[in-house]
Design a protein around this motif. Structure first.
Motif, PDB file in Angstrom:
ATOM      1  N   MET A 237       1.005  -1.309   0.077  1.00 15.67           N
ATOM      2  CA  MET A 237      -0.007  -0.010  -0.053  1.00 15.67           C
ATOM      3  C   MET A 237       0.871   1.332  -0.030  1.00 15.67           C
ATOM      4  O   MET A 237       1.630   1.325   1.018  1.00 15.67           O
ATOM      5  CB  MET A 237      -1.072  -0.020   1.384  1.00 15.67           C
TER       6      MET A 237
ATOM      7  N   ASN B 167       7.268  -4.145  -3.593  1.00 14.65           N
ATOM      8  CA  ASN B 167       6.223  -4.178  -4.832  1.00 14.65           C
ATOM      9  C   ASN B 167       6.920  -3.103  -5.860  1.00 14.65           C
ATOM     10  O   ASN B 167       7.360  -2.010  -5.642  1.00 14.65           O
ATOM     11  CB  ASN B 167       5.043  -3.451  -4.249  1.00 14.65           C
TER      12      ASN B 167
ATOM     13  N   GLN C  73      -0.122  -4.012 -11.224  1.00 16.69           N
ATOM     14  CA  GLN C  73      -0.707  -2.775 -12.348  1.00 16.69           C
ATOM     15  C   GLN C  73      -0.123  -2.858 -13.647  1.00 16.69           C
ATOM     16  O   GLN C  73       0.487  -1.884 -13.845  1.00 16.69           O
ATOM     17  CB  GLN C  73      -0.336  -1.400 -11.561  1.00 16.69           C
TER      18      GLN C  73
ATOM     19  N   SER D  34      -6.675 -10.957  -7.452  1.00 14.58           N
ATOM     20  CA  SER D  34      -7.231  -9.867  -6.817  1.00 14.58           C
ATOM     21  C   SER D  34      -8.546  -9.393  -6.957  1.00 14.58           C
ATOM     22  O   SER D  34      -8.616  -8.946  -8.203  1.00 14.58           O
ATOM     23  CB  SER D  34      -5.952  -8.665  -7.173  1.00 14.58           C
TER      24      SER D  34
ATOM     25  N   GLY E 217      -9.181  -3.264  -1.255  1.00 17.77           N
ATOM     26  CA  GLY E 217      -8.891  -1.494  -1.262  1.00 17.77           C
ATOM     27  C   GLY E 217      -8.153  -1.004  -2.265  1.00 17.77           C
ATOM     28  O   GLY E 217      -7.210  -1.705  -2.750  1.00 17.77           O
ATOM     29  N   GLY E 218      -8.294  -0.099  -2.729  1.00 21.99           N
ATOM     30  CA  GLY E 218      -7.207   0.575  -3.782  1.00 21.99           C
ATOM     31  C   GLY E 218      -7.518   0.279  -5.005  1.00 21.99           C
ATOM     32  O   GLY E 218      -8.963  -0.029  -5.328  1.00 21.99           O
TER      33      GLY E 218
ATOM     34  N   GLY F 186      -7.827  -9.375  -1.591  1.00 25.67           N
ATOM     35  CA  GLY F 186      -9.302  -8.732  -1.744  1.00 25.67           C
ATOM     36  C   GLY F 186     -10.300  -9.096  -0.875  1.00 25.67           C
ATOM     37  O   GLY F 186     -10.815 -10.204  -1.061  1.00 25.67           O
TER      38      GLY F 186
ATOM     39  N   TYR G 296      -3.286 -12.438   0.387  1.00 29.94           N
ATOM     40  CA  TYR G 296      -2.709 -11.021   0.316  1.00 29.94           C
ATOM     41  C   TYR G 296      -3.533 -10.343   0.874  1.00 29.94           C
ATOM     42  O   TYR G 296      -4.839  -9.780   0.548  1.00 29.94           O
ATOM     43  CB  TYR G 296      -2.513 -10.877  -1.184  1.00 29.94           C
ATOM     44  N   MET G 297      -3.433  -9.373   2.061  1.00 22.36           N
ATOM     45  CA  MET G 297      -4.194  -8.653   2.913  1.00 22.36           C
ATOM     46  C   MET G 297      -3.502  -7.446   2.932  1.00 22.36           C
ATOM     47  O   MET G 297      -2.603  -7.167   3.474  1.00 22.36           O
ATOM     48  CB  MET G 297      -4.314  -9.169   4.155  1.00 22.36           C
ATOM     49  N   GLY G 298      -4.534  -6.202   2.551  1.00 17.74           N
ATOM     50  CA  GLY G 298      -4.002  -5.001   2.540  1.00 17.74           C
ATOM     51  C   GLY G 298      -4.606  -4.239   3.750  1.00 17.74           C
ATOM     52  O   GLY G 298      -4.132  -4.067   4.766  1.00 17.74           O
TER      53      GLY G 298
ATOM     54  N   ALA H 247      -8.535   5.073   0.436  1.00 15.46           N
ATOM     55  CA  ALA H 247      -8.585   3.923  -0.269  1.00 15.46           C
ATOM     56  C   ALA H 247      -8.670   2.893   0.940  1.00 15.46           C
ATOM     57  O   ALA H 247      -8.009   2.918   1.852  1.00 15.46           O
ATOM     58  CB  ALA H 247      -7.694   3.557  -1.287  1.00 15.46           C
TER      59      ALA H 247
ATOM     60  N   VAL I  22     -13.595  -5.195   3.220  1.00 17.48           N
ATOM     61  CA  VAL I  22     -13.222  -5.966   4.648  1.00 17.48           C
ATOM     62  C   VAL I  22     -13.180  -5.117   5.788  1.00 17.48           C
ATOM     63  O   VAL I  22     -13.207  -5.609   6.939  1.00 17.48           O
ATOM     64  CB  VAL I  22     -11.879  -6.745   4.584  1.00 17.48           C
TER      65      VAL I  22
HETATM   66  C1  LIG Z   1      -4.382   2.507   0.826  1.00 20.86           C
HETATM   67  C2  LIG Z   1      -3.994   1.164  -0.056  1.00 20.86           C
HETATM   68  C3  LIG Z   1      -3.050   1.551  -1.101  1.00 20.86           C
HETATM   69  C4  LIG Z   1      -2.735   0.776  -1.996  1.00 20.86           C
HETATM   70  N1  LIG Z   1      -1.438   0.838  -2.760  1.00 20.86           N
HETATM   71  C5  LIG Z   1      -1.205  -0.056  -3.473  1.00 20.86           C
HETATM   72  C6  LIG Z   1       0.229   0.132  -4.089  1.00 20.86           C
HETATM   73  O1  LIG Z   1       0.918   0.978  -4.331  1.00 20.86           O
HETATM   74  N2  LIG Z   1       0.344  -1.069  -5.117  1.00 20.86           N
HETATM   75  C7  LIG Z   1      -0.260  -1.989  -5.561  1.00 20.86           C
HETATM   76  O2  LIG Z   1      -0.115  -2.865  -6.024  1.00 20.86           O
HETATM   77  N3  LIG Z   1      -1.611  -2.212  -4.823  1.00 20.86           N
HETATM   78  C8  LIG Z   1      -1.943  -1.243  -3.821  1.00 20.86           C
HETATM   79  N4  LIG Z   1      -3.161  -1.477  -3.209  1.00 20.86           N
HETATM   80  C9  LIG Z   1      -3.889  -2.762  -3.257  1.00 20.86           C
HETATM   81  C10 LIG Z   1      -3.294  -3.853  -2.166  1.00 20.86           C
HETATM   82  O3  LIG Z   1      -2.252  -3.880  -2.629  1.00 20.86           O
HETATM   83  C11 LIG Z   1      -4.144  -4.857  -2.315  1.00 20.86           C
HETATM   84  O4  LIG Z   1      -4.600  -5.296  -3.340  1.00 20.86           O
HETATM   85  C12 LIG Z   1      -5.586  -4.806  -1.456  1.00 20.86           C
HETATM   86  O5  LIG Z   1      -5.395  -3.893  -0.327  1.00 20.86           O
HETATM   87  C13 LIG Z   1      -6.106  -6.154  -1.065  1.00 20.86           C
HETATM   88  O6  LIG Z   1      -7.594  -5.907  -0.933  1.00 20.86           O
HETATM   89  P1  LIG Z   1      -7.892  -5.660   0.848  1.00 20.86           P
HETATM   90  O7  LIG Z   1      -7.475  -4.333   0.852  1.00 20.86           O
HETATM   91  O8  LIG Z   1      -9.295  -6.065   0.911  1.00 20.86           O
HETATM   92  O9  LIG Z   1      -6.968  -6.498   1.885  1.00 20.86           O
HETATM   93  C14 LIG Z   1      -3.467  -0.576  -2.138  1.00 20.86           C
HETATM   94  C15 LIG Z   1      -4.432  -0.676  -1.560  1.00 20.86           C
HETATM   95  C16 LIG Z   1      -4.897   0.315  -0.418  1.00 20.86           C
HETATM   96  C17 LIG Z   1      -6.332  -0.100   0.687  1.00 20.86           C
END
Ligand SMILES: Cc1cc2nc3c(=O)[nH]c(=O)nc-3n(C[C@H](O)[C@H](O)[C@H](O)COP(=O)(O)O)c2cc1C
Length: 356
Positions: free
Chosen positions: A20, A79, A111, A152, A157-158, A186, A206-208, A316, A320
């Protein structure tokens, strides 16, 4: 628990902390890795001011990698966002060079097209995980030679993919389409999510969002509180990436094929929605925000996540969020998920024994 993912990455639990931007720094990633998961350093993380300087971006990453290694000797990931063109591409290239120089063990690439960087990262000895949002994308990643894919889903989020496929539907379809191990991302936030992901054919999660609400995450307390305050309905996915908005063309968006980004609906977003009569997209949001003074080095994302200004900006986060009710340490969280996963699996076993 052993899966092909724990074996591939040399980790104890099949739990990967997602990248993130800005808030997944060395401290968070090290805490996750030290607790037996895999921590991931995200773009620009560890800093509270933006830089447009490519060299400095690389050196910031180097500093974070070295800081992580001063805390733990466990495996970790960095990342690398593909960055198809322009400055995005230059940032990406430089970060990859630094990752190779610093002998990063695992690359999480997201991405973009898996053909762009995979070979180079593999030749440098890295394990490569590609983040994919469709079956086709995952097949291309496998063909390009990656070691594993993240399936994913749009709950996350994001940014999520073009097609908004849910994790529940995407994971088994990807698992059925590729031979390499699949990680489900996700919407996973607890032991039930982990067991469900395994049942769907994944070998790790994979948890963000769940990791934002941890003690080690450098996000502002207002951001953690916003997650704790969420109900099930508190996020929305908005269309993102109009080619008319500068830079967004770099992710390969066209007017017909645009991405989406999941955010928390806060008062600022509610206000914009009211003005626009309900539905909004990215282009509706940006002009409604007072942009920070460019001299300040603060972007809207930084203003929200690091400085905690959720009155004027937004954040973002995934669906969850509605499940998250505390701010534990990473170790407490990972051990809780692993411990409770055993109970969930025992419960499922008992039920089947009774029925047969
Ligand atoms: C605040 C935030 C920033 C994120 N920034 C990135 C990023 O820099 N690169 C990326 O590949 N995904 C990014 N993501 C997506 C996360 O890597 C991931 O796919 C996602 O959080 C997984 O779902 P979850 O939030 O339900 O755990 C971001 C997600 C959030 C919530």
């Amino acid at each position: 628990m052993k899966t092909r993912i724990t074996e591939l990455l040399g980790i104890r639990y099949p739990i990967i902390q997602a990248s993130m931007a800005w808030i997944t720094d060395a401290g968070l990633a090290a805490a996750v890795s030290a607790a037996g998961g895999l921590g991931t350093i995200g773009p620009n993380s560890g800093y509270s001011k933006i830089t447009r300087d490519v060299k400095e971006t690389g050196e910031r990453l180097r500093e974070q990698i070295r800081k992580l290694r001063s805390i733990t000797d466990r495996p970790f990931a960095v990342n690398f966002v593909v960055g198809a063109a322009g400055l995005d591409k230059e940032f990406s290239e430089r970060c990859i060079e630094v990752g190779i120089e610093e002998r990063v063990p695992v690359a999480v690439v997201s991405q973009g097209n898996p053909r762009v960087h995979t070979r180079r990262l593999k030749e440098a000895g890295m394990k490569v995980i590609h983040v994919c949002a469709s079956v086709d994308h995952a097949k291309k990643a496998e063909e390009a030679g990656v070691d594993a894919v993240v399936a994913s889903g749009t709950e996350g989020g994001g940014h999520s993919g073009f097609d908004q496929i849910t994790t529940f539907c995407l994971t088994p379809q990807v698992a059925g389409a590729v031979k390499i191990p699949v990680i489900s991302g996700g919407g996973v936030g607890d032991s039930r999510g982990l067991v469900a992901a395994l049942a769907l054919g994944a070998e790790g999660v994979y948890m963000g969002t769940r990791f934002i609400a941890t003690r080690e995450c450098p996000a502002h307390p207002n951001v953690k509180q916003a997650i704790l305050d969420c109900a099930d309905t508190c996020t929305m996915s908005i269309r993102h990436g109009s080619p008319s908005v500068s830079n967004s063309g770099n992710r390969g968006f066209t007017e017909a094929r645009r991405g989406s980004v999941r955010i928390i609906i806060n008062d600022k977003i509610r206000e914009i929605m009211a003005k626009k009569g309900g539905k909004i997209s990215w282009e509706d949001i940006l002009p409604e925000m007072v942009m920070p003074d460019p001299e300040s080095g603060i972007s809207p994302t930084l203003a929200a996540f690091i400085y905690g200004d959720l009155d004027n900006y937004f954040m973002a986060a995934g669906q969850v969020s509605g499940l998250i009710r505390d701010v534990p340490s990473c170790r407490e969280l990972i051990e809780r998920i692993a411990g409770e996963a055993d109970q969930v699996m025992d419960r499922l076993n008992l039920k089947f024994e009774r029925e047969h």
